[in-house]
Scaffold this motif. Structure first.
Motif, PDB file in Angstrom:
ATOM      1  N   LEU A 376       0.703  -1.155   0.065  1.00 22.81           N
ATOM      2  CA  LEU A 376       0.000   0.091   0.092  1.00 22.81           C
ATOM      3  C   LEU A 376       0.953   1.397   0.176  1.00 22.81           C
ATOM      4  O   LEU A 376       0.383   2.417  -0.287  1.00 22.81           O
ATOM      5  CB  LEU A 376      -0.904   0.042   1.172  1.00 22.81           C
ATOM      6  CG  LEU A 376      -1.913  -1.096   1.226  1.00 22.81           C
ATOM      7  CD1 LEU A 376      -2.640  -1.108   2.686  1.00 22.81           C
ATOM      8  CD2 LEU A 376      -2.844  -1.120   0.004  1.00 22.81           C
ATOM      9  N   GLY A 377       2.014   1.259   0.443  1.00 25.16           N
ATOM     10  CA  GLY A 377       3.147   2.400   0.492  1.00 25.16           C
ATOM     11  C   GLY A 377       4.060   2.073   1.252  1.00 25.16           C
ATOM     12  O   GLY A 377       4.155   0.851   2.027  1.00 25.16           O
ATOM     13  N   TRP A 378       4.993   3.102   1.484  1.00 28.35           N
ATOM     14  CA  TRP A 378       6.348   2.969   2.275  1.00 28.35           C
ATOM     15  C   TRP A 378       6.435   4.133   3.245  1.00 28.35           C
ATOM     16  O   TRP A 378       6.226   5.365   2.865  1.00 28.35           O
ATOM     17  CB  TRP A 378       7.423   2.651   1.325  1.00 28.35           C
ATOM     18  CG  TRP A 378       7.617   1.407   0.362  1.00 28.35           C
ATOM     19  CD1 TRP A 378       7.053   1.272  -0.532  1.00 28.35           C
ATOM     20  CD2 TRP A 378       8.319   0.225   0.992  1.00 28.35           C
ATOM     21  NE1 TRP A 378       7.212   0.016  -0.968  1.00 28.35           N
ATOM     22  CE2 TRP A 378       7.995  -0.667  -0.177  1.00 28.35           C
ATOM     23  CE3 TRP A 378       9.269   0.084   2.123  1.00 28.35           C
ATOM     24  CZ2 TRP A 378       8.658  -1.877  -0.179  1.00 28.35           C
ATOM     25  CZ3 TRP A 378       9.567  -1.065   2.116  1.00 28.35           C
ATOM     26  CH2 TRP A 378       9.504  -2.285   1.110  1.00 28.35           C
ATOM     27  N   THR A 379       6.975   4.152   4.331  1.00 30.22           N
ATOM     28  CA  THR A 379       7.379   5.237   5.154  1.00 30.22           C
ATOM     29  C   THR A 379       8.593   4.708   5.800  1.00 30.22           C
ATOM     30  O   THR A 379       8.762   3.731   6.831  1.00 30.22           O
ATOM     31  CB  THR A 379       6.070   5.375   6.196  1.00 30.22           C
ATOM     32  OG1 THR A 379       4.957   5.723   5.685  1.00 30.22           O
ATOM     33  CG2 THR A 379       6.556   6.474   7.153  1.00 30.22           C
ATOM     34  N   PRO A 395       8.627  -4.511   8.739  1.00 32.90           N
ATOM     35  CA  PRO A 395       9.948  -3.422   8.957  1.00 32.90           C
ATOM     36  C   PRO A 395      10.886  -3.686   7.803  1.00 32.90           C
ATOM     37  O   PRO A 395      10.844  -4.743   7.189  1.00 32.90           O
ATOM     38  CB  PRO A 395      10.225  -4.052  10.354  1.00 32.90           C
ATOM     39  CG  PRO A 395       9.729  -5.110  10.456  1.00 32.90           C
ATOM     40  CD  PRO A 395       8.448  -5.274   9.696  1.00 32.90           C
ATOM     41  N   PRO A 396      12.015  -2.935   7.689  1.00 26.77           N
ATOM     42  CA  PRO A 396      12.982  -3.028   6.832  1.00 26.77           C
ATOM     43  C   PRO A 396      13.823  -4.308   7.013  1.00 26.77           C
ATOM     44  O   PRO A 396      14.306  -5.007   5.868  1.00 26.77           O
ATOM     45  CB  PRO A 396      14.301  -1.863   6.967  1.00 26.77           C
ATOM     46  CG  PRO A 396      13.059  -1.008   7.542  1.00 26.77           C
ATOM     47  CD  PRO A 396      12.160  -1.729   8.498  1.00 26.77           C
ATOM     48  N   GLU A 407      12.319  -0.800  -2.499  1.00 26.27           N
ATOM     49  CA  GLU A 407      11.175   0.021  -2.485  1.00 26.27           C
ATOM     50  C   GLU A 407      11.032   0.472  -3.900  1.00 26.27           C
ATOM     51  O   GLU A 407       9.833   0.911  -4.167  1.00 26.27           O
ATOM     52  CB  GLU A 407      11.492   1.283  -1.639  1.00 26.27           C
ATOM     53  CG  GLU A 407      11.798   1.043  -0.199  1.00 26.27           C
ATOM     54  CD  GLU A 407      12.079   2.188   0.651  1.00 26.27           C
ATOM     55  OE1 GLU A 407      11.535   3.229   0.475  1.00 26.27           O
ATOM     56  OE2 GLU A 407      12.966   1.931   1.515  1.00 26.27           O
ATOM     57  N   LYS A 408      12.057   0.610  -4.786  1.00 25.81           N
ATOM     58  CA  LYS A 408      11.643   1.077  -6.208  1.00 25.81           C
ATOM     59  C   LYS A 408      11.375  -0.173  -7.110  1.00 25.81           C
ATOM     60  O   LYS A 408      10.674  -0.160  -7.976  1.00 25.81           O
ATOM     61  CB  LYS A 408      13.179   1.304  -6.521  1.00 25.81           C
ATOM     62  CG  LYS A 408      13.685   2.550  -6.069  1.00 25.81           C
ATOM     63  CD  LYS A 408      15.133   3.034  -6.495  1.00 25.81           C
ATOM     64  CE  LYS A 408      15.757   4.132  -5.657  1.00 25.81           C
ATOM     65  NZ  LYS A 408      17.077   4.328  -6.398  1.00 25.81           N
ATOM     66  N   ALA A 414       2.147  -3.424  -5.780  1.00 25.98           N
ATOM     67  CA  ALA A 414       2.945  -4.645  -6.014  1.00 25.98           C
ATOM     68  C   ALA A 414       2.408  -5.801  -5.419  1.00 25.98           C
ATOM     69  O   ALA A 414       2.049  -5.792  -4.063  1.00 25.98           O
ATOM     70  CB  ALA A 414       4.252  -4.268  -5.816  1.00 25.98           C
ATOM     71  N   ASN A 415       2.583  -7.068  -5.689  1.00 28.00           N
ATOM     72  CA  ASN A 415       1.903  -8.181  -4.916  1.00 28.00           C
ATOM     73  C   ASN A 415       3.264  -9.191  -4.482  1.00 28.00           C
ATOM     74  O   ASN A 415       3.069 -10.320  -5.165  1.00 28.00           O
ATOM     75  CB  ASN A 415       0.650  -8.700  -5.731  1.00 28.00           C
ATOM     76  CG  ASN A 415       1.097  -9.616  -6.845  1.00 28.00           C
ATOM     77  OD1 ASN A 415       2.167  -9.203  -7.665  1.00 28.00           O
ATOM     78  ND2 ASN A 415       0.316 -10.522  -7.375  1.00 28.00           N
TER      79      ASN A 415
END
Length: 836
Positions: A376-379, A395-396, A407-408, A414-415
């Motif tokens: 859904l997204g990255w933070t 987490p990373p 992340e790119k 993406a699934n």
């Protein structure tokens, strides 16, 4: 007003019908129809009754279709073959709770009626009429349901019900209520391809029918009405909820019919449904073994006997070892595949990531499951991921293995695939990035004494590929072949302390080269034919160590030393030794034999190493079927692994054991030190890292592991046997070894011991500066000389110039002893591996 006189003996209406001709006609017509109907019914009953007699005979002589069971060595089921999964059990093993729930829910008057329940017909008709035809209830008794199940007459013609009624009444006369219930419980369908309560109990609860708890028996009793919808394994949450509602209805009906106390019923309905496998994936413990059994049975007994005949096959498999092997393969291959890098070509972008649904989400998740998630997204390196109804912050660290820049690649929508690490109430709470391995592996564990196969894994996932790589795959074996070369060398009089030169060497053959040696001792080779090729083996690290004892050459898998040893002893001697160990496949008679150019399979390689661990007594041909009996317990076949023949000198075998212990403790297989157990073994790696092996053993277990891709491609750069095969071997042995006695390898009577200077291969003395090896030798083979300063100096000087000296030219076969025939080798036809 005068009254009319009374009429005495007033005639019935039918006699007065002269005044009512229409009425009289109708009455006579009704009477005729009634009589005719009765006659027709009697005739029809008579005809159907005779037909029913044939079915009654069928009931008496029929043999229900039953499964063929495949058992492990302890009698636990590891697989079944069946058209209908059914295990027939006697009435006494059927839980009382199931009988009570079945009668209370399906046929409350079963113990009173004689096959037909008139009140049931009236009740069904009344409810049908009252609901305007919307409420359709069956009026079938359990006996009638049994008739329908066994005779497979499910068509809805008007006469079908009459036939059921007739046969049901006859069954009630021919059999007792207990017999009818026993037949019903063993015949009825419970969903999931399971017929009969025993099979259903195993499928849903992982236990035998007599062990069912009351609420479990009630769930099964409720299934018979609609087994597909009420199946608790149905991934539809509505179906799972319906299964509990149906179970609770059965429990309350049991209380209403006095099969349970009201207080007990209320307690039982509060209990959750606990299934054997939440997702009912039907994962077999040993699918590759079961498939090998199936192929054998089909060929020997035929498909019909296997699927419906109720055979019982006892195998040699140890389920504990097998489970450990399965886990070791899956864990090991996941780690290996991750080192190959993240495969972005498996990723798709999902439109509407906030609302889309992916296949496989509509289920109860367990730790160890894998599922696709939607990014859904990255933070700050943490991903928001949706899997089903769960939203997680990943987490990373859970993406670390995929490398930087993930992340790119995994953009919103993406699934990627995730591995479920933790869950709560069937929803994932902790996950990590995952991918299905492309790499394959095989593992085979056998008893060296009798050849019994205790664990077999033929690949990462049987459902993905049924090709059994432990039995069928022929792959280059790499340096694991060196064990047989050095075994032959020991037979020819060499020992662990014998020195072999690890120096640049060029081998040529007499047919294509002319070799001359000058008075100064310089040897040259001149080609005498077009296309002449020489052979110059290289070590894995492209270095040279000079003179080293064979013990060290094996420990560190030195290639040049192995080829030079093979040249000295003769290829045919090495092949002969491999044959005595149990290798049966063709072995090409080339110098590259020393480095594993031969294509062999895991079964024979494991057998070969088992022979060494067995003190030179050839391990019998590995097998996995011990006994086959028919449905009546009559033995059809039995197999016992008898002791093999003593084909290798025990002293020679023990020398190899010592060398291979060096590999396992301080060489390329040193990770086995984690086991803290006496083990021995040898790694193998082929050209371009396409195949990785480890063959090893304790006193009670011989186990081989192969890793590679089905197509001959690099696993990853540097993927040698020590990195990818040994970890799987170690992981499996952590499960298997503790189930066996902890024993040291016992030296045979025909050896003597000596302390050897590691540097020179001579007897240790006060001059020894390097470590001392305590080695076994065949009697009379202990070195006669002790090391001294001069011997040490010569070795050190030879080692110093080994890497820089010009290649030594050797004509292949010139070193073979004179009493052996000269070997002719054509290097132009030889495949040259560069393995470790």
């Amino acid at each position: 007003m005068p009254t009319l006189p009374k009429q005495k003996n007033q005639a019935p209406l039918i006699l007065r019908s002269k005044r009512h001709p229409v009425v009289r006609f109708l009455l006579w017509a009704s009477l005729a129809l009634t009589v005719g109907g009765c006659i027709f019914f009697v005739v029809l009953w008579s005809v159907y009754s005779r037909e029913a007699d044939s079915y009654l005979t069928y009931f008496a002589i029929r043999v229900p279709k039953t499964i063929t069971k495949v058992l492990d060595r302890n009698g636990d089921i590891i697989g079944v073959f069946a058209e209908e999964h059914r295990v027939v059990i006697p009435y006494g093993d059927i839980p009382r709770a199931f009988i009570g729930g079945l009668i209370a829910t399906e046929d409350a008057d079963f113990l009173k009626h004689r096959g037909v329940d008139p009140k049931g017909f009236v009740r069904a008709a009344w409810n049908f009429a009252k609901s305007g035809g919307k409420r359709k209830e069956g009026a079938s008794t359990l006996t009638m349901q049994l008739v329908r199940t066994v005779t497979a007459k499910r068509q809805k013609q008007l006469d079908r019900k009459l036939k059921e009624i007739i046969l049901a009444t006859k069954l009630e006369k021919a059999y007792s209520k207990k017999q009818i219930l026993e037949m019903y419980a063993n015949e009825v369908y419970f969903g999931g391809g399971r017929y009969g309560i025993e099979s259903a109990a195993q499928y849903y609860f992982g236990k035998s029918a007599p062990q069912l708890l009351p609420e479990e028996a009630a769930l099964l009793a409720g299934l018979v009405q609609n087994p597909n919808w009420y199946n608790p394994y149905n991934p539809d949450p509505k179906s799972r909820a319906a299964a509990k509602v149906r179970r609770d209805h059965v429990i309350r009906r049991m209380a209403a019919e006095h099969y349970l106390k009201e207080s007990d019923a209320e307690t039982l309905v509060q209990r959750p449904i606990r299934l054997a496998r939440e997702n009912a994936q039907e994962e077999q413990v040993a699918p590759y073994v079961v498939e090998e059994v199936r192929k054998y049975l089909y060929e020997k007994y035929g498909r019909e006997a296997v699927l419906n005949g109720g055979l019982e096959v006892t195998t040699t498999i140890d389920s504990l070892w097998q489970a450990g092997a399965n886990d070791a393969i899956r864990k090991g291959l996941r780690n290996v595949d991750r080192r190959r890098g993240f495969r972005k070509d498996t990723i798709q972008i999902i439109n509407d990531p906030d609302n889309a649904k992916l296949p496989g989400w509509n289920r109860y998740f367990e730790a160890g499951d894998a599922a696709r998630g939607i990014i859904l997204g990255w933070t700050d390196g943490t991903a928001s991921v949706r899997i089903g109804n769960a939203k997680l912050n990943v987490p990373p660290s859970s993406f670390a293995w995929a490398g930087k820049g993930i992340e790119k690649i995994l953009l919103r929508g993406a699934n990627p695939r995730f591995l479920i690490k933790e869950q709560k109430d069937g929803l994932p709470t902790k996950v990590e990035l995952d991918q299905e391995p492309e790499v394959e592996a095989a593992l085979l564990a056998i008893d060296p004494k009798n050849g019994e196969i205790r664990a077999m894994v033929g690949g990462y996932d049987f459902n993905r590929s049924k090709f059994n790589r432990s039995m069928q795959a022929q792959r280059q074996v790499g340096s694991s072949m060196k064990t047989f070369v050095y075994g032959a060398a020991f037979e020819q009089g060499k020992s662990q302390a014998s020195m072999v030169n690890d120096i640049p060497t060029t081998f040529v053959d007499a047919e294509h080269f002319s070799v001359t040696t000058s008075p100064e001792g310089i040897t040259t080779a001149r080609p005498t034919a077009r296309g002449a090729k020489s052979y110059e083996p290289k070590n894995y690290e492209r270095d040279f160590w000079g003179p080293i004892p064979i013990w060290e050459a094996i420990r560190d898998s030195r290639n040049v030393a192995a080829v030079r040893t093979l040249e000295e002893i003769g290829i045919q001697n090495a092949i002969a030794f491999a044959r005595k160990a149990g290798i049966q496949s063709p072995i090409p008679p080339y110098p590259s034999l020393a480095l594993g150019a031969a294509d062999l399979n895991l079964r024979e390689m494991t057998r070969g190493y088992a022979t060494i661990g067995n003190g030179g007594i050839q391990c019998p041909q590995p097998f996995f079927i011990k006994r086959i009996v028919d449905r009546n317990g009559r033995e059809l076949e039995s197999f016992e692994g008898s002791p093999g023949e003593p084909l290798i000198d025990p002293a020679v075998a023990f020398e190899l054991v010592q060398c291979l212990q060096g590999v396992a403790t301080a060489g390329t297989g040193s990770r086995t030190n984690e086991l803290n157990w006496p083990v021995a073994g040898k790694t193998g790696t082929t050209n371009d890292h396409t195949d990785a092996w480890f063959l090893g053993f304790s006193t009670r277990i011989a186990c081989g592991v192969w890793v590679g891709l089905d197509t001959k491609k690099t696993i990853f750069k540097g993927a040698d046997g020590g990195k990818v095969a040994v970890p799987i071997w170690v992981e499996f042995m952590k499960t298997a070894l503790p189930t066996t006695p902890r024993e040291d390898f016992k030296a045979p009577d025909n050896v003597e011991w000596a302390n050897i200077d590691h540097l020179t291969g001579l007897l240790a003395s006060g001059a020894t500066t390097d470590k001392v090896l305590h080695l076994a030798f065949p009697k009379g083979m202990v070195p006669k000389e002790s090391t001294d300063a001069e011997a040490i100096k010569k070795i050190i000087e030879a080692k110093a110039k080994a890497h820089s000296q010009a290649p030594e030219i050797k004509l292949w076969g010139q070193s073979v002893s004179k009493d052996q025939p000269t070997e002719s080798v054509d290097f132009t036809k030889m495949e040259v591996p560069k393995e470790q």
